[in-house]
Every structure is written in C-alpha cells, then in structure tokens.
Motif scaffolding. Structure first.
Motif, PDB file in Angstrom:
ATOM      1  N   SER A   1      -3.852   2.397  -5.386  1.00 17.90           N
ATOM      2  CA  SER A   1      -3.478   1.991  -4.025  1.00 17.90           C
ATOM      3  C   SER A   1      -4.080   2.976  -3.034  1.00 17.90           C
ATOM      4  O   SER A   1      -4.809   3.896  -3.411  1.00 17.90           O
ATOM      5  CB  SER A   1      -1.945   1.958  -3.887  1.00 17.90           C
ATOM      6  N   TYR A   2      -3.757   2.769  -1.768  1.00 22.01           N
ATOM      7  CA  TYR A   2      -4.270   3.673  -0.725  1.00 22.01           C
ATOM      8  C   TYR A   2      -3.297   3.719   0.426  1.00 22.01           C
ATOM      9  O   TYR A   2      -2.359   2.924   0.496  1.00 22.01           O
ATOM     10  CB  TYR A   2      -5.650   3.214  -0.253  1.00 22.01           C
TER      11      TYR A   2
ATOM     12  N   ARG B   1       0.829  -1.208   0.000  1.00 21.05           N
ATOM     13  CA  ARG B   1       0.000   0.000   0.000  1.00 21.05           C
ATOM     14  C   ARG B   1       0.862   1.256   0.000  1.00 21.05           C
ATOM     15  O   ARG B   1       1.966   1.264   0.556  1.00 21.05           O
ATOM     16  CB  ARG B   1      -0.924   0.025   1.229  1.00 21.05           C
ATOM     17  N   TYR B   2       0.317   2.298  -0.582  1.00 22.86           N
ATOM     18  CA  TYR B   2       0.997   3.591  -0.608  1.00 22.86           C
ATOM     19  C   TYR B   2       1.281   4.082   0.814  1.00 22.86           C
ATOM     20  O   TYR B   2       2.318   4.692   1.077  1.00 22.86           O
ATOM     21  CB  TYR B   2       0.134   4.610  -1.359  1.00 22.86           C
ATOM     22  N   SER B   3       0.360   3.794   1.727  1.00 25.77           N
ATOM     23  CA  SER B   3       0.499   4.258   3.113  1.00 25.77           C
ATOM     24  C   SER B   3       1.716   3.654   3.813  1.00 25.77           C
ATOM     25  O   SER B   3       2.144   4.145   4.860  1.00 25.77           O
ATOM     26  CB  SER B   3      -0.770   3.928   3.905  1.00 25.77           C
ATOM     27  N   GLU B   4       2.291   2.600   3.253  1.00 24.96           N
ATOM     28  CA  GLU B   4       3.472   1.973   3.851  1.00 24.96           C
ATOM     29  C   GLU B   4       4.772   2.671   3.431  1.00 24.96           C
ATOM     30  O   GLU B   4       5.838   2.374   3.975  1.00 24.96           O
ATOM     31  CB  GLU B   4       3.544   0.498   3.451  1.00 24.96           C
TER      32      GLU B   4
ATOM     33  N   THR C   1      -0.591   6.468  -6.155  1.00 30.50           N
ATOM     34  CA  THR C   1      -1.879   6.334  -5.463  1.00 30.50           C
ATOM     35  C   THR C   1      -3.020   5.990  -6.411  1.00 30.50           C
ATOM     36  O   THR C   1      -4.162   5.839  -5.975  1.00 30.50           O
ATOM     37  CB  THR C   1      -2.234   7.640  -4.714  1.00 30.50           C
TER      38      THR C   1
END
Length: 232
Positions: free
Chosen positions: A231-232, A205-208, A228
């Motif tokens: 992804s999220y 995920r982008y949040s990682e 993004t």
C-alpha cells in the motif's frame, strides 16, 4: 393342494418383503444414529469448552473480562478493544480446535465456528446490565466503531498479502468477524434479532490511517512494514 401351495408362496413373499423393509430401515437408521451420536459428542465437547470459558472468566484466570475494553465508558478506547478481541480470537481458536481436531470438515465450517463464537460471547456478556449493553452497541455501531472495523478490514488485507504464517493471517481476518458477532450478540441481549450489521468504512491506503490507528494495530503485532508492504 394348489391353494395350500399358493398360500405358502404368498407367505414367503410377505416374509421376503418384510425382511427387505427391515434391511432398508437398518440402512437408513444406522447412519442416522451414528450422526446423532457424533452430534451429541460434538455438542458435549462444545459445552465442556464453554463451561471452561465461563469458569475461567469467573476465576479471573482468563482475559475475557469485557469490562477491561472500555466499551462501557463514555469514550471508545480502540486499543483496549482490539487487544481484547485479539485475546478472544486466540482463546476461541484453541477451544474450537480442541473440540473439532478429529473432524476437519466441521473445523473448517465457518457458520458453525461463528455460532460457537456467539455462544462464547453470550457467556462473556452474562450478567451485564441493559445500559451497559446499550452503551457497547452504540460504541461499536457508531462512527468510531465503524472506523475501527474499516481499519481492521484494511489490516487483514495487508497482512494476508505480506504474511506467510497462516495462523496470524487467520487471527487478523477474524478481528472484524468477532466484532460483528459481538454486535449481533449484544443486540440479542437487548431483544433485537435478525440484525444487519453495517460494514466498516472503506479504507484503501495506508495514508488514510491515523497515528492512533497505527499505534492500535502495533499493539497486536501488526507493524508499519506489514501495513505498507502493498500500500501507500
């Protein structure tokens, strides 16, 4: 008379067998010789390209000076490493196309391409000390190196889904491959062969991604929008 006739017939049969054998040999050898000629021509072209890479590096007209990456410093500088890999991928893309533009099958041969990559990397690493190669290997196989490769694998997946430009997609996909080839080539310089390179960390995920990861990727034209898009 019968014996003479029999002898002539036997001689004719032998000549026929002989010429049949010659035809078989010709059919076998001609394609083989053609393949050898094509191989020699391809090898000659590869050597010319490799010599050109080497001369450019020595003259300073190429950006393939690996000392600019910071791989030999105490702390890994991921942005510099990725900019270097990006330039390396683009330069070798040009070289590989130049020597194989008339041979589509070889142009798409991934194993041959990776062998070419490693020949270029062998030239790039020429003259480096044992200590320098050891430090670079430790960086690339260590925690930060594995993280970088995981980031690049994630970026390649996102770019592959969001981008329509096949050249850009191919370039980004080759980042991790080149780093893996660099690790293998470094090990060979250190006398280690048949090395298994551990994969990068798994990022889904982008949040990682960290802020440094995002900044590093933006340095080679991979935007937040691309990362993004799926992804999220």
């Amino acid at each position: 008379m019968p014996n003479r006739l029999s002898g002539e017939l036997g001689s004719a049969r032998n000549e026929s067998v002989f010429f049949d054998c010659l035809s078989d040999i010709r059919r076998t050898l001609v394609p083989m010789l053609k393949n050898i000629v094509r191989f020699c021509q391809a090898l000659s072209n590869e050597l010319v390209t490799l010599v050109s890479c080497q001369e450019n590096a020595k003259k300073g007209t190429s950006e393939l000076d690996i000392s600019n990456t910071g791989l030999m410093t105490k702390k890994l500088q991921t942005a510099n490493v990725l900019r270097y890999v990006d330039q390396l991928v683009k330069e070798t893309n040009i070289g590989w196309y130049e020597i194989n533009q008339d041979n589509h099958e070889r142009l798409c041969d991934q194993e041959a391409r990776r062998n070419f990559n490693r020949m270029v990397l062998t030239i790039v690493l020429e003259g480096l000390s044992f200590e320098a190669c050891t430090r670079m290997t430790e960086h690339l196989e260590g925690e930060h190196g594995q993280h970088l490769r995981g980031v690049l694998d994630f970026a390649a997946e996102q770019v592959g889904q969001a981008e329509e430009d096949p050249l850009k997609v191919s370039t980004v996909y080759n980042y991790s491959i080149f780093i893996e080839d660099l690790i293998i080539t470094l090990h060979e310089r250190l006398g280690h062969y048949d090395v298994r390179v551990e994969p990068g960390i798994n990022i889904q995920r982008y949040s990682e991604l960290t802020s440094l990861d995002i900044k590093t990727l933006s340095g080679v034209g991979i935007s937040v929008e691309t990362l993004t898009a799926n992804s999220y």
